[in-house]
Design a protein around this motif. Structure first.
Motif, mmCIF file in Angstrom:
data_model
loop_
_atom_site.group_PDB
_atom_site.id
_atom_site.type_symbol
_atom_site.label_atom_id
_atom_site.label_comp_id
_atom_site.label_asym_id
_atom_site.label_seq_id
_atom_site.Cartn_x
_atom_site.Cartn_y
_atom_site.Cartn_z
ATOM 1 N N GLU A 34 0.836 -1.209 0.000
ATOM 2 C CA GLU A 34 0.000 0.000 0.000
ATOM 3 C C GLU A 34 0.866 1.252 0.000
ATOM 4 O O GLU A 34 0.581 2.211 -0.732
ATOM 5 C CB GLU A 34 -0.921 -0.029 1.219
ATOM 6 C CG GLU A 34 -2.030 0.998 1.157
ATOM 7 C CD GLU A 34 -3.087 0.722 2.199
ATOM 8 O OE1 GLU A 34 -4.276 0.692 1.819
ATOM 9 O OE2 GLU A 34 -2.734 0.518 3.382
ATOM 10 N N ASN A 38 0.042 0.877 -4.246
ATOM 11 C CA ASN A 38 -0.934 -0.113 -4.699
ATOM 12 C C ASN A 38 -2.242 0.036 -3.942
ATOM 13 O O ASN A 38 -2.251 0.428 -2.781
ATOM 14 C CB ASN A 38 -0.388 -1.528 -4.472
ATOM 15 C CG ASN A 38 0.810 -1.829 -5.332
ATOM 16 O OD1 ASN A 38 0.686 -1.996 -6.526
ATOM 17 N ND2 ASN A 38 1.970 -1.878 -4.712
ATOM 18 N N VAL A 40 -4.721 -1.716 -1.948
ATOM 19 C CA VAL A 40 -4.741 -2.965 -1.187
ATOM 20 C C VAL A 40 -6.069 -3.044 -0.450
ATOM 21 O O VAL A 40 -6.247 -2.472 0.617
ATOM 22 C CB VAL A 40 -3.539 -3.039 -0.214
ATOM 23 C CG1 VAL A 40 -3.578 -4.331 0.592
ATOM 24 C CG2 VAL A 40 -2.233 -2.935 -0.987
ATOM 25 N N SER A 44 -8.982 -6.253 -4.258
ATOM 26 C CA SER A 44 -7.758 -6.311 -5.052
ATOM 27 C C SER A 44 -6.703 -7.263 -4.493
ATOM 28 O O SER A 44 -5.869 -7.765 -5.251
ATOM 29 C CB SER A 44 -7.139 -4.908 -5.168
ATOM 30 O OG SER A 44 -6.676 -4.459 -3.908
ATOM 31 N N ALA A 45 -6.729 -7.521 -3.188
ATOM 32 C CA ALA A 45 -5.656 -8.306 -2.584
ATOM 33 C C ALA A 45 -6.148 -9.455 -1.703
ATOM 34 O O ALA A 45 -5.352 -10.071 -1.000
ATOM 35 C CB ALA A 45 -4.747 -7.390 -1.773
ATOM 36 N N HIS A 114 -0.231 -13.071 -8.386
ATOM 37 C CA HIS A 114 -1.102 -12.216 -7.575
ATOM 38 C C HIS A 114 -0.595 -10.771 -7.584
ATOM 39 O O HIS A 114 -1.380 -9.827 -7.700
ATOM 40 C CB HIS A 114 -1.155 -12.711 -6.129
ATOM 41 C CG HIS A 114 -1.952 -13.949 -5.935
ATOM 42 N ND1 HIS A 114 -3.306 -14.037 -6.188
ATOM 43 C CD2 HIS A 114 -1.581 -15.178 -5.470
ATOM 44 C CE1 HIS A 114 -3.733 -15.250 -5.894
ATOM 45 N NE2 HIS A 114 -2.708 -15.968 -5.472
ATOM 46 N N LEU A 118 -2.380 -7.326 -8.874
ATOM 47 C CA LEU A 118 -2.498 -6.175 -7.984
ATOM 48 C C LEU A 118 -1.927 -4.916 -8.642
ATOM 49 O O LEU A 118 -2.523 -3.837 -8.559
ATOM 50 C CB LEU A 118 -1.764 -6.446 -6.657
ATOM 51 C CG LEU A 118 -1.857 -5.358 -5.609
ATOM 52 C CD1 LEU A 118 -3.286 -5.201 -5.111
ATOM 53 C CD2 LEU A 118 -0.922 -5.663 -4.445
ATOM 54 N N GLN A 121 -4.243 -2.922 -10.899
ATOM 55 C CA GLN A 121 -5.403 -2.236 -10.320
ATOM 56 C C GLN A 121 -5.186 -0.731 -10.405
ATOM 57 O O GLN A 121 -4.053 -0.253 -10.353
ATOM 58 C CB GLN A 121 -5.596 -2.637 -8.851
ATOM 59 C CG GLN A 121 -5.819 -4.124 -8.649
ATOM 60 C CD GLN A 121 -7.089 -4.615 -9.306
ATOM 61 O OE1 GLN A 121 -8.133 -4.023 -9.195
ATOM 62 N NE2 GLN A 121 -6.962 -5.711 -10.029
#
Length: 124
Positions: A34, A38, A40, A44-45, A114, A118, A121
């Motif tokens: 984060e 990103n 989070v 999204s996670a 993954h 992420l 996004q």
């Protein structure tokens, strides 16, 4: 991290599926993601969070982790996402330092997948 993702971690921990050391490590990693910009959230996670917690728990428990039949396919898909692969390798190195266990290559590849998702996004 949003409340729903924090709840996911808390439920895994309170339900005895993961230990406090794993939950803390994963929480720290999500905070770092984060802080890097990103998004989070549970949406999204969530899958990244569950996968990482369970993979680390299997390692901590000494459970065997076999290679996946899709390892070559996953590695090929990751060719376009070198940053996600690098980030997964750094995460694995931190896990080894913090938890004393080494994630196998197949787990690192799945974490990279993954992380690639992420990274796609929208920024927060």
């Amino acid at each position: 991290m949003d409340d729903q993702l924090a709840l996911r971690i808390r439920l895994f921990r309170e339900g005895g599926q993961v230990g406090p050391d794993v939950a803390e490590f994963v929480t720290t990693e999500l905070a770092a993601l984060e802080n890097e910009g990103n998004t989070v959230t549970e949406e999204s996670a969530g899958m990244l969070t569950s996968h990482l917690m369970m993979a680390l728990t299997r390692l901590m428990d000494g459970a065997p982790i076999e290679q996946f039949l899709t390892d070559d396919q996953v590695a090929a898909e990751l060719a376009d996402h070198p940053d996600a692969v690098a980030r997964a390798r750094l995460l694995a190195a931190r896990a080894r330092g913090a938890l004393g266990r080494t994630l196998p290559e197949s787990e690192i590849n799945f974490l990279a997948m993954h992380l690639a998702v992420l990274a796609q996004q929208p920024a927060r």
